[in-house]
Motif scaffolding. Sequence first.
Motif, PDB file in Angstrom:
ATOM      1  N   LEU A 374       0.818  -1.213   0.000  1.00  0.00           N
ATOM      2  CA  LEU A 374       0.000   0.000   0.000  1.00  0.00           C
ATOM      3  C   LEU A 374       0.854   1.266   0.000  1.00  0.00           C
ATOM      4  O   LEU A 374       0.326   2.367   0.086  1.00  0.00           O
ATOM      5  CB  LEU A 374      -0.923   0.004   1.220  1.00  0.00           C
ATOM      6  CG  LEU A 374      -1.905  -1.176   1.314  1.00  0.00           C
ATOM      7  CD1 LEU A 374      -2.767  -1.037   2.551  1.00  0.00           C
ATOM      8  CD2 LEU A 374      -2.763  -1.250   0.055  1.00  0.00           C
ATOM      9  N   LYS A 375       2.163   1.120  -0.070  1.00  0.00           N
ATOM     10  CA  LYS A 375       3.060   2.276  -0.089  1.00  0.00           C
ATOM     11  C   LYS A 375       4.019   2.175  -1.260  1.00  0.00           C
ATOM     12  O   LYS A 375       4.318   1.075  -1.739  1.00  0.00           O
ATOM     13  CB  LYS A 375       3.853   2.375   1.223  1.00  0.00           C
ATOM     14  CG  LYS A 375       2.987   2.602   2.448  1.00  0.00           C
ATOM     15  CD  LYS A 375       3.830   2.706   3.703  1.00  0.00           C
ATOM     16  CE  LYS A 375       2.949   2.935   4.934  1.00  0.00           C
ATOM     17  NZ  LYS A 375       3.764   3.036   6.158  1.00  0.00           N
ATOM     18  N   ASP A 376       4.467   3.338  -1.735  1.00  0.00           N
ATOM     19  CA  ASP A 376       5.425   3.360  -2.833  1.00  0.00           C
ATOM     20  C   ASP A 376       6.675   2.572  -2.460  1.00  0.00           C
ATOM     21  O   ASP A 376       7.170   2.658  -1.333  1.00  0.00           O
ATOM     22  CB  ASP A 376       5.821   4.800  -3.168  1.00  0.00           C
ATOM     23  CG  ASP A 376       4.668   5.553  -3.834  1.00  0.00           C
ATOM     24  OD1 ASP A 376       3.678   4.900  -4.194  1.00  0.00           O
ATOM     25  OD2 ASP A 376       4.773   6.785  -3.972  1.00  0.00           O
ATOM     26  N   LEU A 377       7.167   1.815  -3.425  1.00  0.00           N
ATOM     27  CA  LEU A 377       8.360   1.006  -3.227  1.00  0.00           C
ATOM     28  C   LEU A 377       9.453   1.500  -4.163  1.00  0.00           C
ATOM     29  O   LEU A 377       9.235   1.602  -5.372  1.00  0.00           O
ATOM     30  CB  LEU A 377       8.044  -0.471  -3.501  1.00  0.00           C
ATOM     31  CG  LEU A 377       9.202  -1.456  -3.360  1.00  0.00           C
ATOM     32  CD1 LEU A 377       9.668  -1.540  -1.923  1.00  0.00           C
ATOM     33  CD2 LEU A 377       8.800  -2.832  -3.883  1.00  0.00           C
ATOM     34  N   ILE A 378      10.620   1.837  -3.605  1.00  0.00           N
ATOM     35  CA  ILE A 378      11.774   2.300  -4.384  1.00  0.00           C
ATOM     36  C   ILE A 378      12.867   1.250  -4.277  1.00  0.00           C
ATOM     37  O   ILE A 378      13.211   0.816  -3.186  1.00  0.00           O
ATOM     38  CB  ILE A 378      12.285   3.660  -3.875  1.00  0.00           C
ATOM     39  CG1 ILE A 378      11.191   4.716  -4.018  1.00  0.00           C
ATOM     40  CG2 ILE A 378      13.542   4.080  -4.623  1.00  0.00           C
ATOM     41  CD1 ILE A 378      11.575   6.056  -3.438  1.00  0.00           C
ATOM     42  N   ILE A 379      13.422   0.850  -5.412  1.00  0.00           N
ATOM     43  CA  ILE A 379      14.405  -0.225  -5.459  1.00  0.00           C
ATOM     44  C   ILE A 379      15.613   0.254  -6.252  1.00  0.00           C
ATOM     45  O   ILE A 379      15.480   0.988  -7.237  1.00  0.00           O
ATOM     46  CB  ILE A 379      13.807  -1.486  -6.126  1.00  0.00           C
ATOM     47  CG1 ILE A 379      12.566  -1.935  -5.358  1.00  0.00           C
ATOM     48  CG2 ILE A 379      14.833  -2.608  -6.181  1.00  0.00           C
ATOM     49  CD1 ILE A 379      11.767  -2.997  -6.069  1.00  0.00           C
ATOM     50  N   PHE A 396      14.272   2.703  -9.069  1.00  0.00           N
ATOM     51  CA  PHE A 396      13.106   2.105  -9.711  1.00  0.00           C
ATOM     52  C   PHE A 396      11.909   2.286  -8.780  1.00  0.00           C
ATOM     53  O   PHE A 396      11.929   1.805  -7.642  1.00  0.00           O
ATOM     54  CB  PHE A 396      13.364   0.622  -9.982  1.00  0.00           C
ATOM     55  CG  PHE A 396      12.206  -0.064 -10.665  1.00  0.00           C
ATOM     56  CD1 PHE A 396      12.061  -0.011 -12.032  1.00  0.00           C
ATOM     57  CD2 PHE A 396      11.259  -0.752  -9.921  1.00  0.00           C
ATOM     58  CE1 PHE A 396      11.003  -0.648 -12.655  1.00  0.00           C
ATOM     59  CE2 PHE A 396      10.194  -1.384 -10.532  1.00  0.00           C
ATOM     60  CZ  PHE A 396      10.071  -1.325 -11.905  1.00  0.00           C
ATOM     61  N   LEU A 397      10.882   2.984  -9.229  1.00  0.00           N
ATOM     62  CA  LEU A 397       9.717   3.306  -8.407  1.00  0.00           C
ATOM     63  C   LEU A 397       8.536   2.441  -8.798  1.00  0.00           C
ATOM     64  O   LEU A 397       8.141   2.402  -9.962  1.00  0.00           O
ATOM     65  CB  LEU A 397       9.359   4.790  -8.558  1.00  0.00           C
ATOM     66  CG  LEU A 397       8.059   5.231  -7.871  1.00  0.00           C
ATOM     67  CD1 LEU A 397       8.167   5.042  -6.357  1.00  0.00           C
ATOM     68  CD2 LEU A 397       7.736   6.673  -8.227  1.00  0.00           C
ATOM     69  N   LEU A 398       7.973   1.763  -7.809  1.00  0.00           N
ATOM     70  CA  LEU A 398       6.745   1.001  -7.991  1.00  0.00           C
ATOM     71  C   LEU A 398       5.689   1.679  -7.125  1.00  0.00           C
ATOM     72  O   LEU A 398       5.725   1.603  -5.895  1.00  0.00           O
ATOM     73  CB  LEU A 398       6.935  -0.457  -7.559  1.00  0.00           C
ATOM     74  CG  LEU A 398       5.766  -1.389  -7.876  1.00  0.00           C
ATOM     75  CD1 LEU A 398       5.565  -1.516  -9.368  1.00  0.00           C
ATOM     76  CD2 LEU A 398       6.001  -2.751  -7.257  1.00  0.00           C
ATOM     77  N   GLU A 399       4.762   2.380  -7.794  1.00  0.00           N
ATOM     78  CA  GLU A 399       3.795   3.192  -7.049  1.00  0.00           C
ATOM     79  C   GLU A 399       2.719   2.316  -6.417  1.00  0.00           C
ATOM     80  O   GLU A 399       2.335   1.277  -6.936  1.00  0.00           O
ATOM     81  CB  GLU A 399       3.161   4.211  -7.991  1.00  0.00           C
ATOM     82  CG  GLU A 399       4.167   5.212  -8.538  1.00  0.00           C
ATOM     83  CD  GLU A 399       3.504   6.232  -9.437  1.00  0.00           C
ATOM     84  OE1 GLU A 399       2.291   6.078  -9.691  1.00  0.00           O
ATOM     85  OE2 GLU A 399       4.195   7.159  -9.882  1.00  0.00           O
ATOM     86  N   ALA A 400       2.214   2.796  -5.284  1.00  0.00           N
ATOM     87  CA  ALA A 400       1.233   2.021  -4.525  1.00  0.00           C
ATOM     88  C   ALA A 400      -0.064   1.839  -5.299  1.00  0.00           C
ATOM     89  O   ALA A 400      -0.702   0.803  -5.223  1.00  0.00           O
ATOM     90  CB  ALA A 400       0.953   2.710  -3.182  1.00  0.00           C
ATOM     91  N   GLN A 401      -0.477   2.853  -6.088  1.00  0.00           N
ATOM     92  CA  GLN A 401      -1.762   2.752  -6.788  1.00  0.00           C
ATOM     93  C   GLN A 401      -1.720   1.765  -7.938  1.00  0.00           C
ATOM     94  O   GLN A 401      -2.704   1.558  -8.612  1.00  0.00           O
ATOM     95  CB  GLN A 401      -2.217   4.118  -7.310  1.00  0.00           C
ATOM     96  CG  GLN A 401      -1.179   4.840  -8.132  1.00  0.00           C
ATOM     97  CD  GLN A 401      -0.394   5.799  -7.278  1.00  0.00           C
ATOM     98  OE1 GLN A 401      -0.130   5.489  -6.126  1.00  0.00           O
ATOM     99  NE2 GLN A 401      -0.049   6.957  -7.813  1.00  0.00           N
ATOM    100  N   GLU A 402      -0.581   1.147  -8.199  1.00  0.00           N
ATOM    101  CA  GLU A 402      -0.531   0.120  -9.234  1.00  0.00           C
ATOM    102  C   GLU A 402      -1.137  -1.193  -8.768  1.00  0.00           C
ATOM    103  O   GLU A 402      -1.232  -2.141  -9.508  1.00  0.00           O
ATOM    104  CB  GLU A 402       0.915  -0.107  -9.665  1.00  0.00           C
ATOM    105  CG  GLU A 402       1.506   1.087 -10.403  1.00  0.00           C
ATOM    106  CD  GLU A 402       2.918   0.797 -10.874  1.00  0.00           C
ATOM    107  OE1 GLU A 402       3.280  -0.383 -10.956  1.00  0.00           O
ATOM    108  OE2 GLU A 402       3.637   1.751 -11.173  1.00  0.00           O
TER     109      GLU A 402
END
Length: 712
Positions: A374-379, A396-402
């Motif tokens: 449920l939170k943005d993930l940065i890798i 690399f950003l994986l947004e929560a709304q995805e």
Amino acid sequence: MEMKGSMAIPRLLWLGLWAAVLRDVAAAAGMKFTGSPIKLKVSQGQPVKLNCSLEGMEDPEMLWIKDGAVVQSVDQVYIPVDEEHWIGFLSLKSVERTDSGKYWCQVENGGKKEESQQVWLIVEGVPYFTVEPEDVSVSPNAPFHMACAAVGPPEPVTIVWWMGDSRVGLPDISPSILNVSGINQSTVFSCEAHNVKGLSSSRTATVQIKAMPLPPLNVTVSQVTSSNASVVWVPGFDGRSPLHSCTLQVAESPEGREVSMEVAPVPPFAYDVQDLKHSTNYSVRVRCSNEMGSSPFTDRVYFQTLELAPSSTPQNIHIIQKEPGLILEWEGVAPDVLKESVLGYRLEWIQDNVTQGEMIVQETKANLTMWNPLKDLIIRVCVLNSAGCGPWSELFLLEAQEVVGGQRQPPYGTSWVPVALGILTALVTAVALALILLRKRRKETRFGHAFGSVVGRGDPAVHFRAARSFNREGPELIEATLESVGISDELKTKLKDVLIQEQQFTLGRMLGKGEFGSVREALLKLDDGSFQKVAVKMLKADIFTSTDIEEFLREAACMKEFDHPHVTKLIGVSLRSRPKGRLPIPMVILPFMKHGDLHAFLLMSRIGENPFNLPVQTLLKFMIDIASGMEYLSSKNFIHRDLAARNCMLDENMNVSVADFGLSKKIYSGDYYRQGCASKLPVKWLALESLADNLYTTQSDVLRSHVQMLAS
């Protein structure tokens, strides 16, 4: 007449007082010390008796004074010659030089101090040294001098010098300086002091010859990087002359070509060698110098500088959905591009601007399980070798709304491959839907012609509905409730308000397992949407019955009553659904303990791969925490019956909590519990009364804790 009589008494008192005053004044006027100043000369060690005579005072308090200070000697006598004539004596049995000085007598009369004439006491003896020869180190055949001085009385004092067993030069009046032109070996010197009373001999001084130092000892190389190294050594014998510098010769190996010659001021006996080449073999040797010269070099010590950190960066990072976690992939760096030996790849992930974790993998992919969807993930990823991590990849950003419908969608825009796959999937889906609609349309047309007349006549049309749908992926699951596990109504009531739905947490890695169950890491979703890391304790899937579930959940009900910082607190219980006909798996949700159980932690500190020292203060804190928790249980009328280091948990702040209440019992009356039937018990450290009579008390818990701590 009475008035006159009453005034006669004060008059008589006044007359008596005046008479006493007049007598004191007359006595003071007549008090005096008799005798004349004298000077006494005596030899050291002889007895001396001083006296003073006082007239005109009855029973005086006479004091002897030396150089202004009261003499504390007990050898003082006061003899009366007559009623107002006294003689005081001070006896000194064996005089020393410190007894020399001025002496006099002192008395106090009417608030005034009277003093006698002074006596000068001079103690004569053999000379006394004020300066003696000292140990020195000199250069070979170099001139040097030595000093000697002594005093009387009596004077004069003459100095005679000795070198070894031979006299040097002529007698000299004190103080004396001996000038030596030079020596080439260690020699001893002394002096004698003479006067008419005799002679005294000084201490013997040794004059050492300075020499070149010996090579240093224990040369070690540490803190090696790709370009620097720290060299430390122990100085050898300094040749009786202070070391002023040491020289380090650094050379490449095995060629032996000299790279640099570094001069290090000392102390300290250490030096940082810089500007070295990476991944290169070197040797170093050291020598030290004093004013006489340099020592030989030590043997060579070999070392190798580290590699440079990788310069390449992983590319084309993307994520592919895979239950129950995420698979992170990237393009690896070709081996021919890297000049360094790669150890692997380091992966780091961030949420809420805080690094949540990292891992090192050998391949170009990694599986992420512990993250909050449920939170943005940065890798980010980097290449790793022995020198460290190379440049990080782009974030690399994986947004929560995805997250859509509980499924994580591939991140479009990061690569053309996911985009192409998405388009292709959409086309295939559209074609499949079109074919299904077309086929259905054909069936409706065919059956419409066959039943058209029937429908037209008003007869009932035939409708078909499946009585049951089937899931070909697996057996049907039943909803797990407290009513479905076969436990007592009393236990249901206790656990009703702590029941947590299975959907609220996600199970992670295995933390440990035993004969009857296991403990797994999990993320529990809280009411505010955040996640809490917890530990989930569950029974094994195929070995339990309703009775086992009852006993397992009774431990949770027992823990529900506890609220103490050093007693494990229950978070909740849950039931994991299984196919129809099989009992749900009971789960107890507990706080996550970073360092696990205390027994394993103590073993790891002594015999683990990387042993570490636990201070006595830390071990004492562990015992205090356990004692505090057990005292709380005792106050709640609980006996634990299985207190052991393996049943004490250690959190990230090194706080210990008592856990595992599977054998705990609540005492409702009295102060003990008696085991009524045979059951599995930890007999290794049970108290004697528990083994003999199945008797359990808070005292047996205390004894067990003592023995267990000693064993651990």
